[in-house]
Structure formats: structure tokens, C-alpha cells
Scaffold this motif. Structure first.
Motif, PDB file in Angstrom:
ATOM      1  N   SER A  38      87.987  23.448  55.499  1.00  0.00           N
ATOM      2  CA  SER A  38      87.393  23.278  55.067  1.00  0.00           C
ATOM      3  C   SER A  38      86.897  25.006  55.700  1.00  0.00           C
ATOM      4  CB  SER A  38      85.686  22.506  55.535  1.00  0.00           C
ATOM      5  OG  SER A  38      84.296  23.500  55.145  1.00  0.00           O
ATOM      6  N   LEU A  39      86.401  25.567  54.533  1.00  0.00           N
ATOM      7  CA  LEU A  39      86.114  27.291  55.626  1.00  0.00           C
ATOM      8  C   LEU A  39      84.977  27.504  57.019  1.00  0.00           C
ATOM      9  CD1 LEU A  39      86.400  29.997  54.870  1.00  0.00           C
ATOM     10  CD2 LEU A  39      83.992  29.760  53.411  1.00  0.00           C
ATOM     11  N   ASN A  40      85.439  28.005  57.671  1.00  0.00           N
ATOM     12  CA  ASN A  40      83.946  27.821  59.114  1.00  0.00           C
ATOM     13  C   ASN A  40      83.236  29.293  58.368  1.00  0.00           C
ATOM     14  OD1 ASN A  40      83.170  28.471  61.261  1.00  0.00           O
ATOM     15  ND2 ASN A  40      84.862  28.843  62.525  1.00  0.00           N
ATOM     16  N   SER A  41      82.233  29.306  58.007  1.00  0.00           N
ATOM     17  CA  SER A  41      81.076  29.347  57.559  1.00  0.00           C
ATOM     18  C   SER A  41      80.983  31.102  58.544  1.00  0.00           C
ATOM     19  CB  SER A  41      79.905  29.688  56.754  1.00  0.00           C
ATOM     20  OG  SER A  41      79.448  28.696  57.455  1.00  0.00           O
ATOM     21  N   GLU A  42      80.842  30.780  60.065  1.00  0.00           N
ATOM     22  CA  GLU A  42      80.868  31.824  60.766  1.00  0.00           C
ATOM     23  C   GLU A  42      81.685  32.737  61.447  1.00  0.00           C
ATOM     24  OE1 GLU A  42      77.399  31.963  61.319  1.00  0.00           O
ATOM     25  OE2 GLU A  42      77.445  30.248  59.821  1.00  0.00           O
ATOM     26  N   ALA A  43      83.184  32.469  60.884  1.00  0.00           N
ATOM     27  CA  ALA A  43      84.116  32.880  61.399  1.00  0.00           C
ATOM     28  C   ALA A  43      84.118  34.600  60.910  1.00  0.00           C
ATOM     29  CB  ALA A  43      85.809  32.259  60.640  1.00  0.00           C
ATOM     30  N   GLY A  44      82.689  34.766  59.927  1.00  0.00           N
ATOM     31  CA  GLY A  44      82.599  36.805  59.617  1.00  0.00           C
ATOM     32  C   GLY A  44      81.483  36.883  59.447  1.00  0.00           C
ATOM     33  N   TYR A  45      81.190  38.020  59.504  1.00  0.00           N
ATOM     34  CA  TYR A  45      79.856  38.036  58.960  1.00  0.00           C
ATOM     35  C   TYR A  45      79.894  39.272  58.104  1.00  0.00           C
ATOM     36  CZ  TYR A  45      78.623  34.868  62.480  1.00  0.00           C
ATOM     37  OH  TYR A  45      78.479  33.529  63.198  1.00  0.00           O
ATOM     38  N   PHE A  46      78.915  39.812  57.493  1.00  0.00           N
ATOM     39  CA  PHE A  46      78.741  40.586  56.530  1.00  0.00           C
ATOM     40  C   PHE A  46      77.518  41.189  56.378  1.00  0.00           C
ATOM     41  CE2 PHE A  46      81.733  37.996  54.147  1.00  0.00           C
ATOM     42  CZ  PHE A  46      82.636  39.162  54.075  1.00  0.00           C
ATOM     43  N   VAL A  47      76.776  42.586  56.583  1.00  0.00           N
ATOM     44  CA  VAL A  47      75.748  42.706  57.023  1.00  0.00           C
ATOM     45  C   VAL A  47      75.896  43.142  55.676  1.00  0.00           C
ATOM     46  CG1 VAL A  47      74.823  45.308  58.384  1.00  0.00           C
ATOM     47  CG2 VAL A  47      75.949  44.379  59.258  1.00  0.00           C
ATOM     48  N   ALA A  48      74.245  43.141  55.299  1.00  0.00           N
ATOM     49  CA  ALA A  48      73.996  43.247  53.900  1.00  0.00           C
ATOM     50  C   ALA A  48      72.754  44.765  53.684  1.00  0.00           C
ATOM     51  CB  ALA A  48      73.870  41.994  52.849  1.00  0.00           C
ATOM     52  N   VAL A  49      72.742  45.654  52.852  1.00  0.00           N
ATOM     53  CA  VAL A  49      71.981  46.624  52.932  1.00  0.00           C
ATOM     54  C   VAL A  49      71.380  46.832  51.436  1.00  0.00           C
ATOM     55  CG1 VAL A  49      70.809  48.809  53.409  1.00  0.00           C
ATOM     56  CG2 VAL A  49      72.869  47.986  55.380  1.00  0.00           C
ATOM     57  N   ASP A  50      70.158  46.493  51.310  1.00  0.00           N
ATOM     58  CA  ASP A  50      69.523  46.546  49.853  1.00  0.00           C
ATOM     59  C   ASP A  50      68.553  48.078  49.912  1.00  0.00           C
ATOM     60  OD1 ASP A  50      68.173  46.096  47.087  1.00  0.00           O
ATOM     61  OD2 ASP A  50      67.494  44.734  47.630  1.00  0.00           O
ATOM     62  N   LEU A  51      68.617  48.733  49.561  1.00  0.00           N
ATOM     63  CA  LEU A  51      67.650  49.725  49.367  1.00  0.00           C
ATOM     64  C   LEU A  51      67.287  50.036  47.827  1.00  0.00           C
ATOM     65  CD1 LEU A  51      70.632  52.777  50.266  1.00  0.00           C
ATOM     66  CD2 LEU A  51      69.262  51.508  51.806  1.00  0.00           C
ATOM     67  N   GLU A  52      66.151  50.340  47.971  1.00  0.00           N
ATOM     68  CA  GLU A  52      64.585  49.776  47.392  1.00  0.00           C
ATOM     69  C   GLU A  52      63.669  51.302  47.131  1.00  0.00           C
ATOM     70  OE1 GLU A  52      62.659  46.546  46.043  1.00  0.00           O
ATOM     71  OE2 GLU A  52      64.410  45.241  46.108  1.00  0.00           O
ATOM     72  N   GLY A  53      63.388  51.422  46.383  1.00  0.00           N
ATOM     73  CA  GLY A  53      62.051  52.978  46.764  1.00  0.00           C
ATOM     74  C   GLY A  53      60.681  52.477  47.545  1.00  0.00           C
ATOM     75  N   GLN A  54      60.889  51.471  47.287  1.00  0.00           N
ATOM     76  CA  GLN A  54      59.883  51.110  48.154  1.00  0.00           C
ATOM     77  C   GLN A  54      60.029  50.194  49.353  1.00  0.00           C
ATOM     78  OE1 GLN A  54      55.832  50.299  45.347  1.00  0.00           O
ATOM     79  NE2 GLN A  54      57.613  49.739  44.367  1.00  0.00           N
ATOM     80  N   THR A  55      60.933  49.704  49.416  1.00  0.00           N
ATOM     81  CA  THR A  55      61.486  49.079  50.697  1.00  0.00           C
ATOM     82  C   THR A  55      63.295  48.789  51.022  1.00  0.00           C
ATOM     83  OG1 THR A  55      59.704  47.351  50.193  1.00  0.00           O
ATOM     84  CG2 THR A  55      61.762  46.299  51.695  1.00  0.00           C
TER      85      THR A  55
END
Length: 190
Positions: A38-55
């Protein structure tokens, strides 16, 4: 024959680095014993950034997209968003990681509003940018690869992957706030 020879070193590589893990044994009719992996889901991480007009929203996700940490901040519509504010917020997300987890951060992925020109300059009035080179600015400030995607395409892909459009070949994602945006998924393609 050829695929097995190529696959064994690749699987060994992934197992040795903890990206894949053995989760059990399978029955065998002779030859090598078979294993369930199985894939070890904790083997790597991503930082996700969502830019909106208000948040602006920030999240840390594992390899399979599970959110491990989330943070958001309201923005003043139309005011210029300094890259330092984005970088500081990314640092807040990363500050929740242990040293071993921080070593497994693979990239920063940004969903941006507005338009991007052929030179990579973003114009987004809702966050006060005109010809701003976001990717360049983030890559200078961070020690991670930075990937950009338009916010409406990110939204329609998310709905197709995890949301209400998972079994749809054609989808329209429409957002109406202080502006109008649309993302399309047509014949199974964005």
C-alpha cells in the motif's frame, strides 16, 4: 516478463524509502511469495494554498490528499496581498510539523485567481495584483518547488475527484461572488 524485471527494482526503491509499505501476505501457487502493498500516505506532504478575493486558505495534505492541518485568514477585497503574508502563513502551517515530517514536505501548490500571462505574471484585482510574478516570488522565498493552478480549474478538478461530480464526464463549476468564474470538465478532460 519485461515489466516484472522493471517493477521489482522500482517496488524495492519505494519500499526502502517508506513510500510503500507491506500490509500483508497473499497466497502463492509457487515461486516468490506474494505481498500486499500500500502507499504510505504519510511518506510525503504538500502545502496547499488557495487564494480568493476574500479569504486565503492553507492546508497541509498527505500523499493521498487527506488534510492534516488547515488554516485560513480573511482578506480585504482589492487590497494588494503581499507575498510575505503568504510566506508567513506557509511557515505557520509548517510550524505544526515535527522535524521528520518537515523533511517530507515535497512542494507548495497554489490555486490563484485572475489571469496569468505567457510570462507567468498574474493580474487579479480581487487581491490587488497587476502583473505579479507569484511563482517567482514564492520560489525565491521558499525551499520547495512551487506549482500554480488557476482557482476555477482547481475547483472543478476537486469536484470531479472528490465532490459531487465524481462520476460525471461533463461538469460546469460556476462561482458568483464579487466576480464570476467558471471551470469546465468536458468529455472527461479539464
Amino acid at each position: 516478463f519485461g515489466a516484472g524485471l522493471v517493477a521489482r527494482p522500482l517496488v524495492r526503491y519505494l519500499l526502502d524509502r517508506g513510500i510503500m509499505v507491506k500490509v500483508g501476505d497473499l497466497g502463492s501457487n509457487g515461486g516468490r511469495p506474494r505481498q500486499a502493498l500500500s502507499l504510505n500516505s504519510e511518506a510525503g506532504y504538500f502545502v496547499a494554498v488557495d487564494l480568493e478575493g476574500q479569504t486565503m486558505r492553507f492546508a497541509l495534505t498527505n500523499l493521498t490528499g487527506d488534510i492534516r492541518y488547515r488554516w485560513e485568514e480573511d482578506l480585504e477585497f482589492g487590497q494588494p496581498l503581499p507575498v510575505a503574508k503568504i510566506v508567513d502563513s506557509i511557515a505557520l502551517v509548517l510550524g505544526n510539523l515535527s522535524e521528520s515530517q518537515a523533511d517530507r514536505v515535497l512542494a507548495v501548490c497554489v490555486s490563484y485567481p485572475g489571469l496569468i500571462d505567457s510570462d507567468g505574471a498574474i493580474t487579479a484585482f480581487n487581491i490587488g495584483w497587476k502583473g505579479f510574478r507569484l511563482q517567482e516570488a514564492l520560489e525565491e522565498a521558499l525551499d520547495y518547488p512551487v506549482y500554480l493552478e488557476h482557482d476555477k480549474l482547481s475547483s472543478v478538478l476537486a469536484e470531479h475527484w472528490l465532490g459531487c461530480a465524481t462520476e460525471q464526464g461533463n461538469t460546469v463549476f460556476l462561482i458568483v461572488e464579487r466576480g464570476i468564474g467558471v471551470g469546465l470538465f468536458v468529455d472527461g478532460k479539464p
